[in-house]
Motif scaffolding. Structure first.
Motif, PDB file in Angstrom:
ATOM      1  N   PHE A  49      38.375  34.236  31.854  1.00  0.00           N
ATOM      2  CA  PHE A  49      37.364  33.460  32.218  1.00  0.00           C
ATOM      3  C   PHE A  49      36.163  34.252  32.868  1.00  0.00           C
ATOM      4  O   PHE A  49      35.146  33.811  33.208  1.00  0.00           O
ATOM      5  CB  PHE A  49      37.673  32.276  33.116  1.00  0.00           C
ATOM      6  N   THR A  50      36.781  35.416  33.864  1.00  0.00           N
ATOM      7  CA  THR A  50      35.863  36.227  34.586  1.00  0.00           C
ATOM      8  C   THR A  50      35.925  37.517  33.976  1.00  0.00           C
ATOM      9  O   THR A  50      37.023  37.859  33.590  1.00  0.00           O
ATOM     10  CB  THR A  50      36.230  36.108  35.990  1.00  0.00           C
ATOM     11  N   ALA A  51      35.105  38.415  34.634  1.00  0.00           N
ATOM     12  CA  ALA A  51      35.054  39.772  34.288  1.00  0.00           C
ATOM     13  C   ALA A  51      34.346  40.320  35.683  1.00  0.00           C
ATOM     14  O   ALA A  51      33.364  40.045  36.079  1.00  0.00           O
ATOM     15  CB  ALA A  51      34.489  40.227  33.172  1.00  0.00           C
ATOM     16  N   GLY A  52      35.190  41.371  36.105  1.00  0.00           N
ATOM     17  CA  GLY A  52      34.596  41.930  37.204  1.00  0.00           C
ATOM     18  C   GLY A  52      34.448  41.154  38.455  1.00  0.00           C
ATOM     19  O   GLY A  52      33.688  41.121  39.382  1.00  0.00           O
ATOM     20  N   GLY A  53      35.377  39.933  38.561  1.00  0.00           N
ATOM     21  CA  GLY A  53      35.152  38.991  39.644  1.00  0.00           C
ATOM     22  C   GLY A  53      34.157  38.048  39.399  1.00  0.00           C
ATOM     23  O   GLY A  53      33.742  37.262  40.220  1.00  0.00           O
ATOM     24  N   GLU A  54      33.144  38.084  38.295  1.00  0.00           N
ATOM     25  CA  GLU A  54      32.208  37.190  38.168  1.00  0.00           C
ATOM     26  C   GLU A  54      32.735  36.445  36.779  1.00  0.00           C
ATOM     27  O   GLU A  54      33.154  36.700  35.988  1.00  0.00           O
ATOM     28  CB  GLU A  54      31.016  38.026  37.707  1.00  0.00           C
ATOM     29  N   LEU A  55      32.315  34.965  36.927  1.00  0.00           N
ATOM     30  CA  LEU A  55      32.252  34.235  35.676  1.00  0.00           C
ATOM     31  C   LEU A  55      31.526  34.548  34.559  1.00  0.00           C
ATOM     32  O   LEU A  55      30.230  34.903  34.800  1.00  0.00           O
ATOM     33  CB  LEU A  55      32.049  32.817  36.298  1.00  0.00           C
ATOM     34  N   LYS A  56      32.179  34.692  33.531  1.00  0.00           N
ATOM     35  CA  LYS A  56      31.555  35.079  32.203  1.00  0.00           C
ATOM     36  C   LYS A  56      30.316  33.981  31.971  1.00  0.00           C
ATOM     37  O   LYS A  56      30.599  32.830  31.849  1.00  0.00           O
ATOM     38  CB  LYS A  56      32.234  35.198  31.141  1.00  0.00           C
ATOM     39  N   PRO A  57      29.034  34.445  31.513  1.00  0.00           N
ATOM     40  CA  PRO A  57      27.878  33.567  31.094  1.00  0.00           C
ATOM     41  C   PRO A  57      28.391  32.417  30.296  1.00  0.00           C
ATOM     42  O   PRO A  57      27.826  31.158  30.200  1.00  0.00           O
ATOM     43  CB  PRO A  57      26.936  34.635  30.669  1.00  0.00           C
ATOM     44  N   GLU A  58      29.236  32.655  29.240  1.00  0.00           N
ATOM     45  CA  GLU A  58      29.442  31.924  28.302  1.00  0.00           C
ATOM     46  C   GLU A  58      30.650  30.679  28.729  1.00  0.00           C
ATOM     47  O   GLU A  58      30.801  29.704  28.025  1.00  0.00           O
ATOM     48  CB  GLU A  58      29.821  32.398  27.001  1.00  0.00           C
TER      49      GLU A  58
ATOM     50  N   ALA B 103      32.985  26.326  41.583  1.00  0.00           N
ATOM     51  CA  ALA B 103      32.226  26.642  42.397  1.00  0.00           C
ATOM     52  C   ALA B 103      32.571  27.970  43.030  1.00  0.00           C
ATOM     53  O   ALA B 103      31.857  28.804  43.321  1.00  0.00           O
ATOM     54  CB  ALA B 103      31.933  25.607  43.450  1.00  0.00           C
ATOM     55  N   LEU B 104      33.798  28.272  43.393  1.00  0.00           N
ATOM     56  CA  LEU B 104      34.326  29.470  43.625  1.00  0.00           C
ATOM     57  C   LEU B 104      33.963  30.532  42.622  1.00  0.00           C
ATOM     58  O   LEU B 104      33.605  31.760  43.039  1.00  0.00           O
ATOM     59  CB  LEU B 104      35.639  29.404  44.116  1.00  0.00           C
ATOM     60  N   LEU B 105      34.527  29.932  41.583  1.00  0.00           N
ATOM     61  CA  LEU B 105      34.447  31.228  40.446  1.00  0.00           C
ATOM     62  C   LEU B 105      32.722  31.623  39.960  1.00  0.00           C
ATOM     63  O   LEU B 105      32.575  32.854  39.778  1.00  0.00           O
ATOM     64  CB  LEU B 105      35.194  30.729  39.342  1.00  0.00           C
ATOM     65  N   LYS B 106      32.166  30.672  40.249  1.00  0.00           N
ATOM     66  CA  LYS B 106      30.793  30.696  39.716  1.00  0.00           C
ATOM     67  C   LYS B 106      30.030  31.655  40.931  1.00  0.00           C
ATOM     68  O   LYS B 106      28.955  32.058  40.752  1.00  0.00           O
ATOM     69  CB  LYS B 106      30.366  29.370  39.471  1.00  0.00           C
ATOM     70  N   GLY B 107      30.424  31.589  41.993  1.00  0.00           N
ATOM     71  CA  GLY B 107      29.835  32.167  43.330  1.00  0.00           C
ATOM     72  C   GLY B 107      28.916  31.278  44.003  1.00  0.00           C
ATOM     73  O   GLY B 107      28.196  31.732  44.846  1.00  0.00           O
ATOM     74  N   LEU B 108      29.098  29.953  43.694  1.00  0.00           N
ATOM     75  CA  LEU B 108      28.253  28.999  44.189  1.00  0.00           C
ATOM     76  C   LEU B 108      28.939  28.574  45.720  1.00  0.00           C
ATOM     77  O   LEU B 108      28.132  28.408  46.646  1.00  0.00           O
ATOM     78  CB  LEU B 108      28.189  27.713  43.569  1.00  0.00           C
ATOM     79  N   LYS B 109      30.162  28.769  45.922  1.00  0.00           N
ATOM     80  CA  LYS B 109      30.816  28.560  47.117  1.00  0.00           C
ATOM     81  C   LYS B 109      31.745  29.817  47.549  1.00  0.00           C
ATOM     82  O   LYS B 109      31.889  30.444  46.512  1.00  0.00           O
ATOM     83  CB  LYS B 109      31.468  27.254  47.164  1.00  0.00           C
ATOM     84  N   ASN B 110      32.322  29.936  48.608  1.00  0.00           N
ATOM     85  CA  ASN B 110      33.080  31.004  49.168  1.00  0.00           C
ATOM     86  C   ASN B 110      34.164  30.351  49.961  1.00  0.00           C
ATOM     87  O   ASN B 110      33.965  28.968  50.435  1.00  0.00           O
ATOM     88  CB  ASN B 110      32.581  32.236  49.442  1.00  0.00           C
ATOM     89  N   GLU B 111      35.213  30.916  50.529  1.00  0.00           N
ATOM     90  CA  GLU B 111      36.414  30.554  51.188  1.00  0.00           C
ATOM     91  C   GLU B 111      35.733  30.172  52.387  1.00  0.00           C
ATOM     92  O   GLU B 111      36.505  29.255  53.312  1.00  0.00           O
ATOM     93  CB  GLU B 111      37.284  31.662  51.408  1.00  0.00           C
ATOM     94  N   ASN B 112      34.607  30.528  53.072  1.00  0.00           N
ATOM     95  CA  ASN B 112      34.021  30.145  54.296  1.00  0.00           C
ATOM     96  C   ASN B 112      33.160  29.104  54.267  1.00  0.00           C
ATOM     97  O   ASN B 112      32.346  28.693  55.070  1.00  0.00           O
ATOM     98  CB  ASN B 112      33.361  31.490  54.884  1.00  0.00           C
ATOM     99  N   SER B 113      32.776  28.404  53.033  1.00  0.00           N
ATOM    100  CA  SER B 113      31.700  27.563  52.858  1.00  0.00           C
ATOM    101  C   SER B 113      32.160  26.234  53.586  1.00  0.00           C
ATOM    102  O   SER B 113      33.377  26.016  53.406  1.00  0.00           O
ATOM    103  CB  SER B 113      31.476  27.098  51.364  1.00  0.00           C
ATOM    104  N   ASP B 114      31.191  25.280  54.023  1.00  0.00           N
ATOM    105  CA  ASP B 114      31.576  24.183  54.508  1.00  0.00           C
ATOM    106  C   ASP B 114      31.724  23.107  53.420  1.00  0.00           C
ATOM    107  O   ASP B 114      31.342  23.130  52.326  1.00  0.00           O
ATOM    108  CB  ASP B 114      30.585  23.551  55.297  1.00  0.00           C
TER     109      ASP B 114
END
Length: 76
Positions: free
Chosen positions: A30-39, A65-76
């Motif tokens: 689903f991801t490559a290099g830690g980023e969600l693949k666009p497809e 949201a984590l995988l997409k980079g919209l949120k991270n472990e520190n997000s509220d």
């Protein structure tokens, strides 16, 4: 529920941290290099998480949201 609340519930239900889901997503392609693949769409991620971890829609979307980079472990 706050984002941190989702993560806490996910960990208690699955025993997995966000880093674990990132690693598994990479292994599943689903991801490559830690980023969600666009497809890769949200529906694919939620289906995987529902089937493999019995997560509900909201909790699965938190991992998306984590995988997409919209949120991270520190997000509220």
């Amino acid at each position: 529920m706050s984002f941190q609340g989702y993560l806490k519930t996910i960990k208690s239900k699955t025993g997995k941290e966000p880093a674990d889901f990132r690693r598994i997503a990479e292994e599943k392609g689903f991801t490559a290099g830690g980023e969600l693949k666009p497809e890769v769409k949200a529906g694919e991620i939620t289906k995987w998480l529902k089937e493999d971890f019995e997560l509900g829609q909201g909790h699965a979307m938190a991992i998306y949201a984590l995988l997409k980079g919209l949120k991270n472990e520190n997000s509220d």
